[in-house]
Design a protein around this motif. Structure first.
Motif, PDB file in Angstrom:
ATOM      1  N   VAL A 189       0.833  -1.206   0.000  1.00 24.28           N
ATOM      2  CA  VAL A 189       0.000   0.000   0.000  1.00 24.28           C
ATOM      3  C   VAL A 189       0.865   1.254   0.000  1.00 24.28           C
ATOM      4  O   VAL A 189       0.567   2.228  -0.700  1.00 24.28           O
ATOM      5  N   ALA A 190       1.945   1.246   0.775  1.00 22.86           N
ATOM      6  CA  ALA A 190       2.828   2.417   0.819  1.00 22.86           C
ATOM      7  C   ALA A 190       3.445   2.685  -0.548  1.00 22.86           C
ATOM      8  O   ALA A 190       3.514   3.843  -1.004  1.00 22.86           O
ATOM      9  N   VAL A 191       3.880   1.634  -1.235  1.00 20.28           N
ATOM     10  CA  VAL A 191       4.486   1.810  -2.562  1.00 20.28           C
ATOM     11  C   VAL A 191       3.453   2.336  -3.564  1.00 20.28           C
ATOM     12  O   VAL A 191       3.717   3.295  -4.309  1.00 20.28           O
ATOM     13  N   PHE A 192       2.260   1.744  -3.574  1.00 18.33           N
ATOM     14  CA  PHE A 192       1.231   2.178  -4.520  1.00 18.33           C
ATOM     15  C   PHE A 192       0.734   3.587  -4.209  1.00 18.33           C
ATOM     16  O   PHE A 192       0.429   4.353  -5.128  1.00 18.33           O
ATOM     17  N   ALA A 193       0.618   3.933  -2.932  1.00 16.23           N
ATOM     18  CA  ALA A 193       0.179   5.281  -2.577  1.00 16.23           C
ATOM     19  C   ALA A 193       1.192   6.320  -3.035  1.00 16.23           C
ATOM     20  O   ALA A 193       0.823   7.393  -3.539  1.00 16.23           O
ATOM     21  N   LEU A 194       2.493   6.013  -2.877  1.00 15.31           N
ATOM     22  CA  LEU A 194       3.530   6.938  -3.332  1.00 15.31           C
ATOM     23  C   LEU A 194       3.494   7.091  -4.842  1.00 15.31           C
ATOM     24  O   LEU A 194       3.579   8.214  -5.374  1.00 15.31           O
ATOM     25  N   LEU A 195       3.358   5.976  -5.558  1.00 17.04           N
ATOM     26  CA  LEU A 195       3.293   6.039  -7.017  1.00 17.04           C
ATOM     27  C   LEU A 195       2.053   6.806  -7.478  1.00 17.04           C
ATOM     28  O   LEU A 195       2.126   7.612  -8.415  1.00 17.04           O
ATOM     29  N   ALA A 196       0.911   6.557  -6.835  1.00 16.92           N
ATOM     30  CA  ALA A 196      -0.320   7.243  -7.227  1.00 16.92           C
ATOM     31  C   ALA A 196      -0.228   8.748  -6.953  1.00 16.92           C
ATOM     32  O   ALA A 196      -0.671   9.564  -7.769  1.00 16.92           O
ATOM     33  N   LYS A 197       0.367   9.112  -5.826  1.00 17.65           N
ATOM     34  CA  LYS A 197       0.499  10.527  -5.481  1.00 17.65           C
ATOM     35  C   LYS A 197       1.374  11.250  -6.489  1.00 17.65           C
ATOM     36  O   LYS A 197       1.049  12.366  -6.912  1.00 17.65           O
ATOM     37  N   ASN A 198       2.481  10.636  -6.881  1.00 17.30           N
ATOM     38  CA  ASN A 198       3.349  11.267  -7.876  1.00 17.30           C
ATOM     39  C   ASN A 198       2.704  11.276  -9.250  1.00 17.30           C
ATOM     40  O   ASN A 198       2.926  12.204 -10.034  1.00 17.30           O
ATOM     41  N   LEU A 199       1.898  10.265  -9.552  1.00 19.62           N
ATOM     42  CA  LEU A 199       1.244  10.212 -10.861  1.00 19.62           C
ATOM     43  C   LEU A 199       0.227  11.331 -11.009  1.00 19.62           C
ATOM     44  O   LEU A 199       0.164  11.997 -12.052  1.00 19.62           O
ATOM     45  N   VAL A 200      -0.585  11.557  -9.981  1.00 10.58           N
ATOM     46  CA  VAL A 200      -1.622  12.590 -10.098  1.00 10.58           C
ATOM     47  C   VAL A 200      -1.031  13.996 -10.034  1.00 10.58           C
ATOM     48  O   VAL A 200      -1.699  14.961 -10.421  1.00 10.58           O
ATOM     49  N   ARG A 201       0.215  14.124  -9.555  1.00  8.49           N
ATOM     50  CA  ARG A 201       0.866  15.438  -9.532  1.00  8.49           C
ATOM     51  C   ARG A 201       1.556  15.754 -10.848  1.00  8.49           C
ATOM     52  O   ARG A 201       2.002  16.892 -11.054  1.00  8.49           O
ATOM     53  N   GLY A 202       1.687  14.765 -11.733  1.00  7.44           N
ATOM     54  CA  GLY A 202       2.405  14.969 -12.983  1.00  7.44           C
ATOM     55  C   GLY A 202       1.502  15.353 -14.136  1.00  7.44           C
ATOM     56  O   GLY A 202       0.334  15.742 -13.964  1.00  7.44           O
ATOM     57  N   ALA A 203       2.041  15.218 -15.329  1.00  6.09           N
ATOM     58  CA  ALA A 203       1.307  15.621 -16.536  1.00  6.09           C
ATOM     59  C   ALA A 203       0.065  14.762 -16.747  1.00  6.09           C
ATOM     60  O   ALA A 203      -0.988  15.266 -17.161  1.00  6.09           O
ATOM     61  N   VAL A 204       0.175  13.465 -16.475  1.00  2.00           N
ATOM     62  CA  VAL A 204      -0.976  12.582 -16.644  1.00  2.00           C
ATOM     63  C   VAL A 204      -2.097  12.978 -15.697  1.00  2.00           C
ATOM     64  O   VAL A 204      -3.276  13.037 -16.083  1.00  2.00           O
ATOM     65  N   GLY A 205      -1.748  13.250 -14.450  1.00  4.03           N
ATOM     66  CA  GLY A 205      -2.761  13.664 -13.480  1.00  4.03           C
ATOM     67  C   GLY A 205      -3.428  14.973 -13.858  1.00  4.03           C
ATOM     68  O   GLY A 205      -4.641  15.142 -13.669  1.00  4.03           O
ATOM     69  N   ARG A 206      -2.665  15.893 -14.418  1.00  7.20           N
ATOM     70  CA  ARG A 206      -3.265  17.168 -14.847  1.00  7.20           C
ATOM     71  C   ARG A 206      -4.220  16.952 -16.014  1.00  7.20           C
ATOM     72  O   ARG A 206      -5.244  17.646 -16.120  1.00  7.20           O
TER      73      ARG A 206
END
Length: 354
Positions: A189-206
């Motif tokens: 969960v910690a690994v996926f939460a970190l990946l998801a948080k960085n993903l939504v902060r990037g270009a894809v998340g925008r």
């Protein structure tokens, strides 16, 4: 003033855009992880891990996946339980049919199968939206319920329709006790939460958030709706599929198709609504609310010395639970994450009134 941000200068764009730009937030997160990985395994009981910690972590992971689709991309889904079922049954078949299949690859394989399934049922999102899309994703739930009940090879020709998994082993290490299973879930969960948080902060998340706010304007500025919507369905389904595999392998151990029914889909939707749409932290808040509140409502009558029957306690639990959901939606429609954000902002400005 509690934060004491004076003296914390940022000399680069990377420092300004860091995941935790305030030093106090970084120390608080480090302390939280230290408690989760060290203190909780030392102090928690087996009942706590089985009934509270492990379900909370797995449901939080599933809520993160659903929040990416609903909260960040704005695509309503009522078939999350189906994606969890696909992940669980795919991981089970990989373990049962491939000799020596590693547990980690089985979990990720379940997520990949859920990704394919999610993209297939996400194709209608290119032409429909809102209530119509919700009905289309609900069809996925009914289809998976029928498929897992009728196709015997899904359950490895089980006569009862239920399946069970053996010992959990990864990299030569067996996860037998509840605390070991808790640490396994916590790490994933910690690994996926970190990946998801960085993903939504990037270009894809925008791109996802642009489609959520106004898809027509997003198309005008060059965002491709096909890529944005289907990528949201793919990432969401992958995370939910891994969560479904963990729910079957780690929490249940043995399950039947009813374990991933429509009730699970609505439960996860309530989690992200109560916790906060478009917030990774809100997924954890919503999972904690869903998991802890029924336990608290069961124990309160005993603490008050009230002798009520089991049936009455169950009805009261559903009534109070529904009333609290309505209360939160009226008082704070943006979820518990907004309450946390407001409190944090007040701490940053205290003792000044604005």
């Amino acid at each position: 003033m509690f934060y004491r941000e004076n003296g914390q200068f940022k000399s680069s764009y990377g420092a300004d855009l860091a995941l935790f730009p305030v030093a106090q937030d970084r120390w608080a997160m480090l302390a939280f992880l230290l408690v989760a990985f060290v203190a909780v395994p030392s102090l928690g009981s087996d009942y706590f891990f089985r009934a509270v910690a492990i379900p909370f972590l797995i449901l939080a992971l599933a809520a993160i996946g659903l929040n990416i689709l609903v909260g960040y991309c704005g695509q309503i889904s009522l078939g999350t339980g189906a994606f969890m079922a696909v992940g669980a049954y795919a991981a089970y078949n990989l373990q049962a049919r491939i000799e020596g299949m590693p547990l980690l690859l089985s979990l990720l394989g379940g997520g990949l199968c859920a990704t394919v399934f999610g993209v297939l049922f996400g194709i209608p999102s290119l032409r429909i939206r809102g209530l119509y899309l919700a009905v289309a994703t609900l069809a996925a739930q009914f289809f998976v319920d029928w498929f897992t009940n009728r196709m015997k090879w899904v359950t490895n020709d089980s006569s009862s329709g239920s399946v069970s998994v053996g010992a959990l082993e990864m990299f030569g290490y067996r996860f037998d006790s509840p605390v070991q299973k808790y640490l396994l879930c916590l790490t994933i969960v910690a690994v996926f939460a970190l990946l998801a948080k960085n993903l939504v902060r990037g270009a894809v998340g925008r791109e996802w958030m642009a489609m959520r706010d106004m898809d027509v304007a997003a198309s005008v500025i060059g965002i491709r709706p096909v890529y944005a919507k289907l990528s949201a369905f793919a990432v969401s389904s992958f995370i939910v599929g891994v969560a479904g595999a963990l729910w079957g392998f780690v929490h249940l151990g043995a399950w039947e198709p009813a374990a991933f029914g429509i009730d699970k889909s609505f439960q996860l939707l309530f989690m992200i609504i109560i916790g906060g749409l478009g917030s990774i932290a809100g997924s954890f808040f919503g999972a904690a609310f869903i998991v802890l509140l029924p336990l608290l409502l069961n124990y309160v009558p005993h603490w008050l010395g009230l002798n009520i029957s089991t049936a009455t306690a169950s009805q009261l639990e559903h009534m109070i639970f529904g009333a609290l959901i309505v209360f939160f939606l009226i008082v704070e429609p943006h979820g518990l994450a907004r309450l946390w954000s407001t409190a944090r902002q007040k701490l940053r400005l205290w003792p000044f009134p604005h």
